[in-house]
Design an enzyme around this catalytic site. Structure first.
Site, PDB file in Angstrom:
ATOM      1  N   SER A  67       0.636  -1.268  -0.436  1.00 18.67           N
ATOM      2  CA  SER A  67      -0.237   0.017   0.760  1.00 18.67           C
ATOM      3  C   SER A  67       0.624   1.485   0.030  1.00 18.67           C
ATOM      4  O   SER A  67       1.709   1.778   1.302  1.00 18.67           O
ATOM      5  CB  SER A  67      -0.786   0.146   0.984  1.00 18.67           C
ATOM      6  OG  SER A  67      -1.595   0.630   1.186  1.00 18.67           O
ATOM      7  N   HIS A  83      -1.756  -1.011  -4.101  1.00 17.86           N
ATOM      8  CA  HIS A  83      -2.372  -0.730  -3.669  1.00 17.86           C
ATOM      9  C   HIS A  83      -2.397   0.667  -3.724  1.00 17.86           C
ATOM     10  O   HIS A  83      -1.444   1.463  -2.953  1.00 17.86           O
ATOM     11  CB  HIS A  83      -2.811  -1.755  -2.345  1.00 17.86           C
ATOM     12  CG  HIS A  83      -3.594  -1.575  -1.339  1.00 17.86           C
ATOM     13  ND1 HIS A  83      -4.778  -1.666  -1.551  1.00 17.86           N
ATOM     14  CD2 HIS A  83      -4.519  -1.198  -0.732  1.00 17.86           C
ATOM     15  CE1 HIS A  83      -5.759  -1.834  -1.702  1.00 17.86           C
ATOM     16  NE2 HIS A  83      -5.626  -0.909  -0.693  1.00 17.86           N
ATOM     17  N   ASP A  90      -4.612   3.615  -2.148  1.00 23.12           N
ATOM     18  CA  ASP A  90      -5.400   3.709  -0.608  1.00 23.12           C
ATOM     19  C   ASP A  90      -6.378   5.884  -1.745  1.00 23.12           C
ATOM     20  O   ASP A  90      -5.334   6.041  -1.176  1.00 23.12           O
ATOM     21  CB  ASP A  90      -5.814   3.637   0.236  1.00 23.12           C
ATOM     22  CG  ASP A  90      -5.095   2.022   0.999  1.00 23.12           C
ATOM     23  OD1 ASP A  90      -6.017   1.277   0.342  1.00 23.12           O
ATOM     24  OD2 ASP A  90      -4.232   2.128   1.335  1.00 23.12           O
ATOM     25  N   MET A 105      -9.258   8.265  -0.531  1.00 22.77           N
ATOM     26  CA  MET A 105      -9.714   8.489   1.232  1.00 22.77           C
ATOM     27  C   MET A 105     -10.069   9.573   0.828  1.00 22.77           C
ATOM     28  O   MET A 105      -9.749  10.736   0.630  1.00 22.77           O
ATOM     29  CB  MET A 105      -9.168   8.455   2.205  1.00 22.77           C
ATOM     30  CG  MET A 105      -8.097   6.461   2.643  1.00 22.77           C
ATOM     31  SD  MET A 105      -7.973   6.812   4.266  1.00 22.77           S
ATOM     32  CE  MET A 105      -6.995   5.403   4.124  1.00 22.77           C
ATOM     33  N   HIS A 161      -8.689   1.620  -4.570  1.00 23.27           N
ATOM     34  CA  HIS A 161      -9.287   1.111  -2.401  1.00 23.27           C
ATOM     35  C   HIS A 161      -9.869   2.108  -3.045  1.00 23.27           C
ATOM     36  O   HIS A 161      -9.470   3.087  -1.926  1.00 23.27           O
ATOM     37  CB  HIS A 161      -8.521   0.777  -2.558  1.00 23.27           C
ATOM     38  CG  HIS A 161      -9.617   0.174  -1.298  1.00 23.27           C
ATOM     39  ND1 HIS A 161      -8.688  -0.123   0.732  1.00 23.27           N
ATOM     40  CD2 HIS A 161     -11.144  -0.296  -0.859  1.00 23.27           C
ATOM     41  CE1 HIS A 161      -9.923  -0.347   1.145  1.00 23.27           C
ATOM     42  NE2 HIS A 161     -10.737  -0.546   0.418  1.00 23.27           N
ATOM     43  N   MET A 168     -12.229   4.110  -0.945  1.00 26.51           N
ATOM     44  CA  MET A 168     -12.633   4.837   0.035  1.00 26.51           C
ATOM     45  C   MET A 168     -13.681   6.121   0.450  1.00 26.51           C
ATOM     46  O   MET A 168     -13.461   6.899   0.836  1.00 26.51           O
ATOM     47  CB  MET A 168     -11.983   4.329   0.943  1.00 26.51           C
ATOM     48  CG  MET A 168     -11.329   2.921   1.736  1.00 26.51           C
ATOM     49  SD  MET A 168     -10.133   3.300   2.918  1.00 26.51           S
ATOM     50  CE  MET A 168      -8.890   3.060   0.895  1.00 26.51           C
ATOM     51  N   MET A 206     -12.070  -5.384   4.702  1.00 27.17           N
ATOM     52  CA  MET A 206     -11.092  -4.938   4.946  1.00 27.17           C
ATOM     53  C   MET A 206     -10.346  -5.906   6.018  1.00 27.17           C
ATOM     54  O   MET A 206     -12.009  -6.112   7.753  1.00 27.17           O
ATOM     55  CB  MET A 206     -12.082  -3.887   5.143  1.00 27.17           C
ATOM     56  CG  MET A 206     -11.951  -2.540   4.478  1.00 27.17           C
ATOM     57  SD  MET A 206     -10.028  -2.363   3.381  1.00 27.17           S
ATOM     58  CE  MET A 206      -9.059  -1.714   4.855  1.00 27.17           C
ATOM     59  N   GLY A 252      -3.396   4.076   7.974  1.00 22.17           N
ATOM     60  CA  GLY A 252      -2.485   2.773   7.883  1.00 22.17           C
ATOM     61  C   GLY A 252      -2.286   2.262   9.767  1.00 22.17           C
ATOM     62  O   GLY A 252      -2.446   2.814  10.009  1.00 22.17           O
ATOM     63  N   ASP A 273      -7.119  -6.922   3.199  1.00 21.08           N
ATOM     64  CA  ASP A 273      -5.996  -5.051   3.442  1.00 21.08           C
ATOM     65  C   ASP A 273      -6.488  -4.772   4.658  1.00 21.08           C
ATOM     66  O   ASP A 273      -7.417  -4.530   5.775  1.00 21.08           O
ATOM     67  CB  ASP A 273      -7.145  -4.336   2.537  1.00 21.08           C
ATOM     68  CG  ASP A 273      -6.733  -3.335   2.777  1.00 21.08           C
ATOM     69  OD1 ASP A 273      -5.792  -2.424   3.464  1.00 21.08           O
ATOM     70  OD2 ASP A 273      -7.363  -2.165   1.692  1.00 21.08           O
ATOM     71  N   GLY A 287      -3.099  -4.483   8.871  1.00 23.61           N
ATOM     72  CA  GLY A 287      -2.957  -5.085   9.677  1.00 23.61           C
ATOM     73  C   GLY A 287      -2.412  -6.407   9.312  1.00 23.61           C
ATOM     74  O   GLY A 287      -1.652  -7.200  10.090  1.00 23.61           O
TER      75      GLY A 287
HETATM   76  C1  DX5 Z   1      -6.760   1.166   5.047  1.00 25.92           C
HETATM   77  C2  DX5 Z   1      -6.154   0.832   3.859  1.00 25.92           C
HETATM   78  C3  DX5 Z   1      -5.284   0.120   3.734  1.00 25.92           C
HETATM   79  C4  DX5 Z   1      -3.883   0.399   4.377  1.00 25.92           C
HETATM   80  C5  DX5 Z   1      -3.014  -0.792   4.966  1.00 25.92           C
HETATM   81  O1  DX5 Z   1      -7.740   2.198   5.033  1.00 25.92           O
HETATM   82  O2  DX5 Z   1      -7.399   0.860   3.414  1.00 25.92           O
HETATM   83  O3  DX5 Z   1      -4.834  -0.119   2.226  1.00 25.92           O
HETATM   84  O4  DX5 Z   1      -3.634   1.177   3.558  1.00 25.92           O
HETATM   85  O5  DX5 Z   1      -2.107  -0.257   5.601  1.00 25.92           O
HETATM   86  P1  DX5 Z   1      -1.435  -1.327   6.994  1.00 25.92           P
HETATM   87  O6  DX5 Z   1      -0.997  -2.329   6.466  1.00 25.92           O
HETATM   88  O7  DX5 Z   1      -0.419  -0.451   7.166  1.00 25.92           O
HETATM   89  O8  DX5 Z   1      -2.693  -1.500   7.815  1.00 25.92           O
HETATM   90 ZN    ZN Z   2      -6.543  -0.428   0.869  1.00 26.03          ZN
END
Ligand code: DX5
Ligand code: ZN
Length: 217
Positions: free
Chosen positions: A8, A33, A35, A37, A66, A68, A137, A144, A175, A177
Site C-alpha cells: 500500500s 495498492h 488508497d 480517502m 481502493h 474509500m 477489510m 494505515g 487489507d 494490519g
Molecule cells: C486502510 C487502507 C489500507 C492501509 C493498509 O484504510 O485501506 O490499505 O493502507 O495499511 P497497513 O498495512 O499499515 O494496515
Molecule cells: Zn486499502
C-alpha cells in the site's frame, strides 16, 4: 500458488514517491495498492488524481485502486483514465452496487468490492459471480498502521464457500494490519492477495519484506 502481494503506497514516503514506486517496480510485488480517502466515507483524506497520475507515470505494475469514498460512481471513468487496473468500491458506499460493478467493467478495469469489518460476506450473494475481487477489510478503513482484526479469518472461510457455491472467479484480498505473523493463516484460509502498508514501508528492508511475504511456505 504464491500469493499476490500488493504493497500500500499510503505508507510510503510521499516526498520521494518516484523512488518508492521504483523500489516497488524492482520488488516481487504484483500490484500497487492505492488508497483513496475522501474525508466522508472515512475520517481521513489521502490523495486524489494528480498524485495517482504521478504514481502511474513511474509504475510498471497494475494499480489496485481502493476507493474509500462516497458516491464512487461519479469518478469511475476518471480513475480508469488515471491508470487504475482494478477498481474496488465499498459495498457500504453504493446504493446501486450491481450497476456500479457493470460501470467499472465497461471501462475495461477489473471490478472489486470492499467490505468493512462489520459487513457480512453473505450480502455479496447476488453479485459475487460478477466481480473479479473482494477486498475484506481487516481493519476499519481510514488509516494505515492499525491492528489486524482476528474475525477476518472466519470471514475468509465464509467468502471462500460463497465463491465456490456461486461458481465465482473472485479473488480474495485482505487489507489492513497484514504482516509476516498473520499472513500464513490468511493464505491457509483462502486469501489470494495480501495488502501490506506499514509492515513493508516501516521495515528496514522493504524489498526483502516483500520477498518474504511473497515466498512464505
Ligand atoms: C486502510 C487502507 C489500507 C492501509 C493498509 O484504510 O485501506 O490499505 O493502507 O495499511 P497497513 O498495512 O499499515 O494496515
Ligand atoms: Zn486499502
Amino acid at each position: 500458488m504464491k500469493p499476490i502481494i500488493a504493497p500500500s503506497v499510503l505508507a510510503s514516503d510521499f516526498a520521494n514517491l518516484q523512488t518508492e514506486v521504483e523500489m516497488l517496480n524492482e520488488s516481487q510485488a504484483d500490484w500497487l495498492h492505492i488508497d483513496i480517502m475522501d474525508g466522508r466515507f472515512v475520517p481521513n483524506i489521502s490523495f486524489g488524481f494528480p498524485v495517482l497520475q504521478a504514481i502511474q507515470r513511474h509504475a510498471k505494475k497494475p494499480l489496485d485502486v481502493h476507493l474509500m469514498i462516497v458516491e464512487p460512481e461519479l469518478y469511475i471513468e476518471q480513475f480508469r483514465e488515471a491508470g487504475a487496473e482494478i477498481i474496488s468500491v465499498h459495498l457500504e458506499a453504493c446504493n446501486h452496487l450491481h450497476r456500479t460493478i457493470q460501470q467499472i467493467k465497461t471501462t475495461g478495469a477489473k471490478a472489486g468490492i470492499a467490505l468493512n469489518p462489520h459487513t457480512s460476506v453473505q450480502l455479496l450473494d447476488d453479485v459475487i459471480a460478477d466481480v473479479d475481487l473482494v477486498c475484506l477489510m481487516s481493519v476499519n478503513p481510514g488509516f494505515g498502521g492499525q491492528k489486524f482484526i482476528e474475525n477476518t479469518y472466519r470471514k475468509i472461510e465464509a467468502l471462500k464457500n460463497l465463491i465456490i457455491a456461486r461458481n465465482s472467479k473472485a479473488l480474495i484480498e485482505i487489507d489492513g494490519g497484514v504482516n509476516q505473523q498473520n499472513a500464513p493463516l490468511l493464505l491457509e484460509k483462502g486469501a489470494d492477495a495480501l495488502v501490506a502498508g506499514s509492515f513493508v514501508f516501516n521495515s528496514t528492508d522493504p524489498l526483502q519484506t516483500i520477498a518474504n511475504l511473497k515466498n512464505q511456505a
